[in-house]
Design a protein around this motif. Structure first.
Motif, mmCIF file in Angstrom:
data_model
loop_
_atom_site.group_PDB
_atom_site.id
_atom_site.type_symbol
_atom_site.label_atom_id
_atom_site.label_comp_id
_atom_site.label_asym_id
_atom_site.label_seq_id
_atom_site.Cartn_x
_atom_site.Cartn_y
_atom_site.Cartn_z
ATOM 1 N N GLY A 64 0.700 -1.035 -0.050
ATOM 2 C CA GLY A 64 0.251 -0.060 0.143
ATOM 3 C C GLY A 64 0.652 1.918 0.529
ATOM 4 O O GLY A 64 2.003 1.236 0.141
ATOM 5 N N PRO A 65 0.323 2.119 -0.041
ATOM 6 C CA PRO A 65 0.523 3.552 -0.302
ATOM 7 C C PRO A 65 1.450 3.988 0.765
ATOM 8 O O PRO A 65 2.739 5.322 0.748
ATOM 9 N N GLU A 66 1.434 3.857 1.606
ATOM 10 C CA GLU A 66 2.337 4.415 3.229
ATOM 11 C C GLU A 66 3.625 3.791 3.460
ATOM 12 O O GLU A 66 4.153 4.074 4.624
ATOM 13 N N TYR A 67 4.034 2.335 2.699
ATOM 14 C CA TYR A 67 4.332 1.764 2.942
ATOM 15 C C TYR A 67 6.086 2.318 2.561
ATOM 16 O O TYR A 67 6.172 3.044 1.217
ATOM 17 N N LYS A 68 7.143 2.477 2.656
ATOM 18 C CA LYS A 68 8.313 3.497 2.377
ATOM 19 C C LYS A 68 8.644 2.229 1.373
ATOM 20 O O LYS A 68 9.998 1.043 1.799
ATOM 21 N N ALA A 69 8.419 2.118 0.227
ATOM 22 C CA ALA A 69 9.341 0.984 -0.613
ATOM 23 C C ALA A 69 10.661 1.160 -0.711
ATOM 24 O O ALA A 69 11.153 1.828 -0.999
ATOM 25 N N GLN A 70 11.353 -0.267 -1.846
ATOM 26 C CA GLN A 70 12.968 0.142 -1.756
ATOM 27 C C GLN A 70 13.096 0.176 -2.995
ATOM 28 O O GLN A 70 13.444 0.380 -3.322
ATOM 29 N N TYR A 71 11.462 -0.486 -4.003
ATOM 30 C CA TYR A 71 11.720 0.229 -5.408
ATOM 31 C C TYR A 71 10.307 1.291 -5.278
ATOM 32 O O TYR A 71 9.590 0.503 -5.652
ATOM 33 N N PRO A 72 10.376 2.290 -4.955
ATOM 34 C CA PRO A 72 8.999 3.316 -4.949
ATOM 35 C C PRO A 72 8.483 3.192 -7.075
ATOM 36 O O PRO A 72 9.380 3.135 -7.800
ATOM 37 N N LEU A 73 7.388 3.756 -7.256
ATOM 38 C CA LEU A 73 6.622 4.050 -8.693
ATOM 39 C C LEU A 73 7.471 4.226 -8.971
ATOM 40 O O LEU A 73 7.907 5.647 -8.897
ATOM 41 N N PRO A 74 8.116 3.611 -10.371
ATOM 42 C CA PRO A 74 8.656 5.063 -11.242
ATOM 43 C C PRO A 74 7.581 6.067 -11.573
ATOM 44 O O PRO A 74 6.388 6.444 -11.994
ATOM 45 N N PRO A 75 8.188 6.755 -12.189
ATOM 46 C CA PRO A 75 7.521 8.267 -12.871
ATOM 47 C C PRO A 75 7.115 8.319 -13.954
ATOM 48 O O PRO A 75 8.013 7.002 -15.426
ATOM 49 N N LEU A 76 6.752 8.305 -14.262
ATOM 50 C CA LEU A 76 5.855 8.400 -15.817
ATOM 51 C C LEU A 76 5.673 9.578 -16.539
ATOM 52 O O LEU A 76 5.221 10.228 -16.213
ATOM 53 N N ALA A 77 6.006 9.461 -17.772
ATOM 54 C CA ALA A 77 5.861 10.861 -19.393
ATOM 55 C C ALA A 77 4.054 11.884 -18.776
ATOM 56 O O ALA A 77 5.062 12.761 -18.453
ATOM 57 N N ALA A 78 3.257 11.026 -17.960
ATOM 58 C CA ALA A 78 2.196 10.878 -17.534
ATOM 59 C C ALA A 78 1.307 10.189 -17.016
ATOM 60 O O ALA A 78 1.329 8.566 -17.688
ATOM 61 N N GLY A 79 0.325 10.323 -16.609
ATOM 62 C CA GLY A 79 -0.808 8.990 -15.458
ATOM 63 C C GLY A 79 -0.282 8.821 -14.396
ATOM 64 O O GLY A 79 1.110 9.620 -13.952
ATOM 65 N N ALA A 80 -0.399 7.797 -13.535
ATOM 66 C CA ALA A 80 -0.159 6.817 -12.834
ATOM 67 C C ALA A 80 -0.274 5.925 -13.066
ATOM 68 O O ALA A 80 -1.295 5.033 -13.280
ATOM 69 N N SER A 81 0.235 5.122 -11.949
ATOM 70 C CA SER A 81 0.213 3.441 -12.343
ATOM 71 C C SER A 81 -1.065 2.645 -12.223
ATOM 72 O O SER A 81 -1.364 3.118 -11.400
ATOM 73 N N PRO A 82 -1.242 1.847 -12.575
ATOM 74 C CA PRO A 82 -2.690 1.115 -12.372
ATOM 75 C C PRO A 82 -2.443 0.579 -11.837
ATOM 76 O O PRO A 82 -3.452 -0.111 -10.933
#
Length: 380
Positions: A64-82
């Motif tokens: 979930g979103p609060e966890y400090k991820a080892q691999y954070p969601l990568p930046p996208l040119a536009a949009g948000a990860s599905p």
């Protein structure tokens, strides 16, 4: 909320059968070096980002979103990860999630079931994987499909994927199986890069020297290309695992293949594997579930492609819309960015089927995930 694009009667029957049931979600993570080619995918801004997309999505889905991820969601040119969509539904509905590593360059930082696969090389070389790896991954898929289905009494299994560059390997498998798929697949770009994909696929297919044709006396398609050899040549590790899982799971429960083009390719592959290796499966138990951004993508032809498969599965899509979202990253989906991934469309279909969620409930849950993620990022 759910539209059926192909095989309407079979699709309606499937939806009736599983209304009110909660699914189990299995997500198969894989990797192909095809995904590192500049411009091939929008699932991560740079090739370096795309190396970690599957790990990042899996961590977010799991923690979930609060966890400090080892691999954070990568930046996208536009949009948000599905994965925001999938996580919103699975968390709210408490749907069990099983994650499988079919072949990633690095192990994900969370509890996954490691299938002992390996990442695929770029399909343009015509030698993406070792044939022994492909056979091993099929066995694992068959085993886990049976295992997961055993614990599903009344419900169904959703099988999703995360493979960057996977629509290109999908095009290669479809073409290799003799299906007219050129110009029909989707991509994470707003306008699909068909020319780039097709050039890679042609290069890969031209290099294949098939050693063995099917000699199995039980096979209905003797002397044609062995589908497992095709996967080894131009596929990715996820495809054969999901094919195996769906074959055995379909014998005892419903199966929703979660995705667009990639899952249509898996469906075609299952058909070919079941024929070549005389494996029993129940096609009427299988549907493909996606988003309307995929099903109605004006720069692809998903519905056409489904009709081209010989055996056509019911293609279902959620009618989730982000047109009224207060977040521009979500509204980007309406411009054709991202579209689908990691089981997003199937998750929304499941929320509607089990809890009768409508547009406003889905949007609220997804926006809440997005808000929590933004807050967490701002605090770190």
């Amino acid at each position: 909320m759910i539209r059926i694009y192909t095989q309407k009667e079979q699709g309606e029957e499937w939806l009736r059968r599983y209304r009110g049931c909660l699914p189990v979600f299995a997500c198969v993570l894989g990797f192909t070096e095809t995904g590192l080619i500049p411009g091939i995918s929008a699932a991560g801004r740079t090739p370096e980002d795309r190396k970690y997309t599957a790990c990042a999505d899996a961590e977010f889905l799991y923690y979930g979103p609060e966890y400090k991820a080892q691999y954070p969601l990568p930046p996208l040119a536009a949009g948000a990860s599905p994965v925001l969509i999938s996580r919103a539904v699975f968390e709210s509905l408490k749907i069990p999630v099983h994650l499988f590593n079919a072949g990633l360059p690095q192990p994900p930082a969370l509890p996954v079931i490691d299938l002992g696969g390996a990442p695929a090389k770029c399909l343009s070389g015509g030698a993406a994987m070792e044939i022994t790896t492909v056979h091993h991954l099929l066995e694992q898929g068959l085993l886990w499909g049976e295992r997961l289905a055993t614990n599903i009494q009344q419900g169904y299994l959703i099988i999703g994927e995360c493979v960057v560059g996977g629509t290109t390997t999908a095009l290669a498998i479809l073409t290799g199986l003799g299906i007219d798929a050129a110009g029909k697949v989707n991509s994470s770009h707003p306008v699909c890069n068909h020319t780039q994909k097709w050039a890679l696929v042609q290069t890969g297919l031209e290099k294949i020297n098939f050693q063995s044709q099917i000699q199995n006396p039980k096979s209905q398609i003797q002397n044609s290309i062995d589908p497992l050899e095709l996967v080894a040549a131009v596929g990715d590790p996820m495809q054969v695992v999901v094919a195996g899982m769906a074959i055995t799971a379909s014998r005892s429960c419903g199966v929703m293949l979660a995705g667009g083009t990639q899952m249509l390719a898996v469906y075609a592959l299952m058909s070919a594997i079941a024929q070549a290796y005389a494996l029993s499966w129940q096609p009427e138990e299988i549907v493909v579930g996606t988003t309307r951004w995929v099903a109605e993508d004006p720069t692809g032809a998903t519905v056409d492609l489904a009709f081209n498969l010989g055996k056509t599965p019911p293609l279902l899509a959620t009618h989730l819309s982000f047109a009224d979202s207060r977040y521009p990253q979500l509204r980007a989906y309406e411009q054709g960015f991202v579209k689908e991934g990691i089981g997003a469309g199937a998750a929304c279909i499941a929320a509607h089927l089990s809890q009768d969620w409508q547009q406003h409930q889905l949007l609220a849950a997804i926006e809440a995930q997005f808000e929590r993620l933004s807050t967490a990022l701002n605090q770190s």
